[in-house]
Design an enzyme around this catalytic site. Structure first.
Site, PDB file in Angstrom:
ATOM      1  N   GLU A   1      72.128  13.689 -25.122  1.00 50.43           N
ATOM      2  CA  GLU A   1      73.328  13.357 -24.220  1.00 50.43           C
ATOM      3  C   GLU A   1      74.393  12.989 -24.881  1.00 50.43           C
ATOM      4  O   GLU A   1      74.267  12.101 -25.546  1.00 50.43           O
ATOM      5  CB  GLU A   1      72.677  12.447 -22.915  1.00 50.43           C
ATOM      6  CG  GLU A   1      72.208  11.227 -23.231  1.00 50.43           C
ATOM      7  CD  GLU A   1      73.030  10.062 -23.347  1.00 50.43           C
ATOM      8  OE1 GLU A   1      74.295  10.312 -22.962  1.00 50.43           O
ATOM      9  OE2 GLU A   1      72.694   9.055 -23.858  1.00 50.43           O
TER      10      GLU A   1
ATOM     11  N   LEU B   1      76.948  11.313 -22.663  1.00 52.34           N
ATOM     12  CA  LEU B   1      77.470  10.813 -21.519  1.00 52.34           C
ATOM     13  C   LEU B   1      78.032   9.210 -21.921  1.00 52.34           C
ATOM     14  O   LEU B   1      77.549   8.434 -22.499  1.00 52.34           O
ATOM     15  CB  LEU B   1      76.596  10.654 -20.471  1.00 52.34           C
ATOM     16  CG  LEU B   1      75.724  11.642 -20.058  1.00 52.34           C
ATOM     17  CD1 LEU B   1      74.385  11.250 -19.356  1.00 52.34           C
ATOM     18  CD2 LEU B   1      76.631  12.761 -19.459  1.00 52.34           C
TER      19      LEU B   1
ATOM     20  N   HIS C   1      91.917   3.514 -30.572  1.00 54.88           N
ATOM     21  CA  HIS C   1      92.592   2.622 -30.018  1.00 54.88           C
ATOM     22  C   HIS C   1      91.905   1.248 -30.600  1.00 54.88           C
ATOM     23  O   HIS C   1      90.768   0.989 -30.511  1.00 54.88           O
ATOM     24  CB  HIS C   1      92.453   2.539 -28.356  1.00 54.88           C
ATOM     25  CG  HIS C   1      93.167   1.712 -27.650  1.00 54.88           C
ATOM     26  ND1 HIS C   1      94.558   1.933 -26.901  1.00 54.88           N
ATOM     27  CD2 HIS C   1      93.009   0.215 -27.331  1.00 54.88           C
ATOM     28  CE1 HIS C   1      94.944   0.873 -26.614  1.00 54.88           C
ATOM     29  NE2 HIS C   1      94.138  -0.126 -26.689  1.00 54.88           N
TER      30      HIS C   1
ATOM     31  N   GLY D   1      81.552  -1.934 -28.911  1.00 60.67           N
ATOM     32  CA  GLY D   1      80.330  -2.536 -28.383  1.00 60.67           C
ATOM     33  C   GLY D   1      79.486  -1.528 -27.527  1.00 60.67           C
ATOM     34  O   GLY D   1      79.694  -0.262 -27.695  1.00 60.67           O
TER      35      GLY D   1
ATOM     36  N   CYS E   1      75.311   1.968 -27.325  1.00 60.88           N
ATOM     37  CA  CYS E   1      75.083   3.149 -28.247  1.00 60.88           C
ATOM     38  C   CYS E   1      75.822   2.944 -29.539  1.00 60.88           C
ATOM     39  O   CYS E   1      74.911   3.153 -30.522  1.00 60.88           O
ATOM     40  CB  CYS E   1      75.450   4.311 -27.505  1.00 60.88           C
ATOM     41  SG  CYS E   1      75.041   4.605 -25.942  1.00 60.88           S
TER      42      CYS E   1
HETATM   43  C1  UGA Z   1      79.073   6.518 -26.403  1.00 62.42           C
HETATM   44  C2  UGA Z   1      79.749   7.925 -26.685  1.00 62.42           C
HETATM   45  O1  UGA Z   1      81.184   7.767 -26.534  1.00 62.42           O
HETATM   46  C3  UGA Z   1      78.893   9.000 -25.697  1.00 62.42           C
HETATM   47  O2  UGA Z   1      79.672  10.184 -26.287  1.00 62.42           O
HETATM   48  C4  UGA Z   1      77.502   8.790 -25.995  1.00 62.42           C
HETATM   49  O3  UGA Z   1      77.051   9.789 -25.271  1.00 62.42           O
HETATM   50  C5  UGA Z   1      77.066   7.325 -25.669  1.00 62.42           C
HETATM   51  O4  UGA Z   1      77.881   6.448 -26.712  1.00 62.42           O
HETATM   52  C6  UGA Z   1      75.455   7.389 -25.890  1.00 62.42           C
HETATM   53  O5  UGA Z   1      75.160   7.402 -27.076  1.00 62.42           O
HETATM   54  O6  UGA Z   1      74.754   7.441 -24.906  1.00 62.42           O
HETATM   55  P1  UGA Z   1      79.595   4.296 -24.627  1.00 62.42           P
HETATM   56  O7  UGA Z   1      78.623   3.705 -25.493  1.00 62.42           O
HETATM   57  O8  UGA Z   1      79.424   4.764 -23.093  1.00 62.42           O
HETATM   58  O9  UGA Z   1      79.509   6.030 -25.127  1.00 62.42           O
HETATM   59  O10 UGA Z   1      81.088   4.147 -24.989  1.00 62.42           O
HETATM   60  P2  UGA Z   1      82.445   4.548 -25.564  1.00 62.42           P
HETATM   61  O11 UGA Z   1      83.371   5.015 -24.654  1.00 62.42           O
HETATM   62  O12 UGA Z   1      82.082   5.425 -26.681  1.00 62.42           O
HETATM   63  O13 UGA Z   1      82.973   3.023 -26.145  1.00 62.42           O
HETATM   64  C7  UGA Z   1      82.189   2.475 -27.368  1.00 62.42           C
HETATM   65  C8  UGA Z   1      83.023   1.354 -27.567  1.00 62.42           C
HETATM   66  O14 UGA Z   1      84.094   1.706 -28.304  1.00 62.42           O
HETATM   67  C9  UGA Z   1      83.653   0.605 -26.613  1.00 62.42           C
HETATM   68  O15 UGA Z   1      83.164  -1.035 -26.764  1.00 62.42           O
HETATM   69  C10 UGA Z   1      84.875   0.671 -26.435  1.00 62.42           C
HETATM   70  O16 UGA Z   1      85.818  -0.337 -25.917  1.00 62.42           O
HETATM   71  C11 UGA Z   1      85.351   0.961 -27.959  1.00 62.42           C
HETATM   72  N1  UGA Z   1      86.361   1.800 -28.326  1.00 62.42           N
HETATM   73  C12 UGA Z   1      86.487   3.170 -27.738  1.00 62.42           C
HETATM   74  C13 UGA Z   1      87.371   1.448 -28.979  1.00 62.42           C
HETATM   75  O17 UGA Z   1      87.410   0.043 -29.186  1.00 62.42           O
HETATM   76  N2  UGA Z   1      88.676   2.186 -29.237  1.00 62.42           N
HETATM   77  C14 UGA Z   1      88.665   3.460 -28.748  1.00 62.42           C
HETATM   78  O18 UGA Z   1      89.809   4.047 -29.072  1.00 62.42           O
HETATM   79  C15 UGA Z   1      87.419   3.868 -27.795  1.00 62.42           C
END
Ligand code: UGA
Length: 437
Positions: free
Chosen positions: A151, A153, A256, A262, A265
């Protein structure tokens, strides 16, 4: 078609509810009977935009059920998805105990042809091992296949991601299994979602590679921001990143900067990916570097508070945000929580507000110096510094003048760069962002 989804956690729930909305008869099974009872009453254990409505709609339509009866769910389904957790072992490798226990209970109850689909994030070779394991446990010879269907997601937008994925990855060498999986996702195929059909090993690799590449991008952006901080006010990381993102080979997403990545995942999967590579005699140096940068990034926020206040002991600090990102109540590996823990360890008095997430035990235990507040303005009461740690939309539109009035001091550390620098100064703040002054 009847399908079962084993594990009613965040990935399993979204998968089960999403599949039922695609017209399948889905049963979400979990060994936790209390959770199953709550779900059957429409009470969700997680905060995920759109999920409650999706669950309600499909439960009412009779397409979605919740059950703790594994034998019945396995017997009644053609396809059984495994979507249980794969927490990290102490050495960083994925802990597959829940995956194996799900596979064993499937093996114990198979009576006719099944496709077992691994949805959980698992190391390369797990599907092959599962095939062996189920075969050796079968009480009578039954035909079955094991396929991978990772997935992608994102928490906070998982429902949207389920119905509008960038791609569907199916790992299987059986044309029968691939045909059935394609049929399951045919509505997404009709909206031109790309399908990647490959071996289960490649599918398993794709999931780790995708999450690790996202982690690489974030750590790169964070190092750029740190460099901008070191060079001084003549540079602005957002301008650098905007220009980078305009290059279509790089793209604007996941660049960003902030306190690091964190969640349940990226931190886990990057470590597990390094561990998988080690097993094959390889060292993933770029990913290891992304992890190392991430481990230290939140400490830069603490240093900004320390520099702004002169010292940390006995200072009062407000932290806005606990969730690891907006639109979720998940605090696993949250950098916001790590910032809070570090400030407490330095002897600060902490006042915290998050719109949805509740404080984990590690913070509450220190209740003497820790207070959960009802809104950002209450959190700001009498504090010397305020830290924005999660980019909730409601923090973007804070009344900065009102916030400033509540405070004793004037330091604003915007760890997510979401506030307008000029407006913050106008409100009387000493503003400190990440990679921009
Ligand atoms: C991540 C992946 O984006 C999904 O595609 C994947 O399915 C999921 O893991 C999983 O393995 O199930 P998620 O952990 O929900 O999703 O969150 P993200 O949106 O990836 O963000 C992860 C972290 O990176 C957050 O702490 C967010 O604040 C940080 N982040 C994200 C940044 O610091 N900068 C960014 O530009 C983007």
């Amino acid at each position: 078609m009847h399908v079962a989804v084993m594990g009613a956690g965040y990935a399993g729930l979204v998968t089960g509810a999403g599949l039922s909305d695609l017209g399948l008869m889905a049963t979400c099974v979990d060994i936790n009977e209390g959770k199953v009872r709550q779900l059957a009453e429409g009470k969700l254990p997680i905060f995920e935009p759109g999920l409650e409505e999706l669950v309600r709609r499909n439960t009412q339509a009779g397409r979605l059920r919740f059950s703790a009866d594994i034998p019945a769910a396995v017997k009644n389904s053609l396809v059984v998805f495994i979507a249980v957790g794969t927490n990290a072992s102490p050495d960083g490798a994925a802990d597959l105990s829940q995956v194996w226990s799900a596979a064993d209970s499937i093996a114990d109850h198979i009576e006719d042809y099944k496709i077992v689909v691994i949805r959980s994030t698992v190391p390369v070779g797990t599907a092959a091992q599962m095939r062996e394991r189920i075969s050796s446990r079968l009480k009578q010879p039954v035909e079955f296949e094991v396929a991978s269907n990772p997935e992608f997601l994102r928490e906070g937008s998982a429902v949207e991601d389920f119905f509008h994925p960038d791609r569907i990855v199916i790992g299987s060498s059986s044309s029968r299994a691939v045909g059935i999986m394609k049929d399951i996702y045919r509505h997404l195929y009709l909206i031109e979602t790309p399908f990647v059909i490959t071996t289960s090993e490649t599918a398993e690799l794709i999931k780790y590679a995708a999450n690790s590449f996202l982690a690489l991008k974030i750590s790169f952006a964070n190092e750029l921001a740190n460099l901008c901080d070191a060079i001084g006010p003549s540079t602005d990381v957002h301008v650098v990143i905007r220009a980078l993102g305009l290059d279509r080979r790089i793209g604007p997403k996941f660049l960003h900067p902030g306190p690091g990545f964190g969640g349940s995942c990226l931190p886990k999967d990057t470590r597990a990916f390094c561990s998988i590579a080690r097993k094959f005699g390889m060292s993933l140096r770029t990913i290891a570097a992304a992890v190392a940068v991430n481990d230290e990034q939140f400490l830069r926020v603490i240093e900004k508070v320390r520099q702004g206040l002169g010292s940390l002991a006995d200072q009062a600090v407000a932290v806005l945000g606990l969730a690891f990102k907006p639109n979720t109540n998940d605090v696993r590996e949250s950098r916001a929580v790590k910032i809070c823990e570090a400030l407490l360890a330095e002897g600060c008095d902490l006042r915290v507000f998050d719109p949805v997430a509740t404080a984990p035990g590690s913070l509450v235990l220190d209740g003497r110096r820790f207070k959960c507040c009802a809104n950002p303005y209450e959190a700001a009461e009498g504090v010397d510094a305020l830290v924005v740690a999660t980019e909730w939309n409601e923090f973007r539109v804070l009344d900065l003048a009102k916030l400033k009035k509540q405070m004793r001091g004037d330091l604003l550390v915007d760890a997510k760069n979401i506030l307008d620098l000029a407006k913050a100064r106008e409100a009387g703040f000493r503003y400190c962002g990440v990679g921009r002054r």
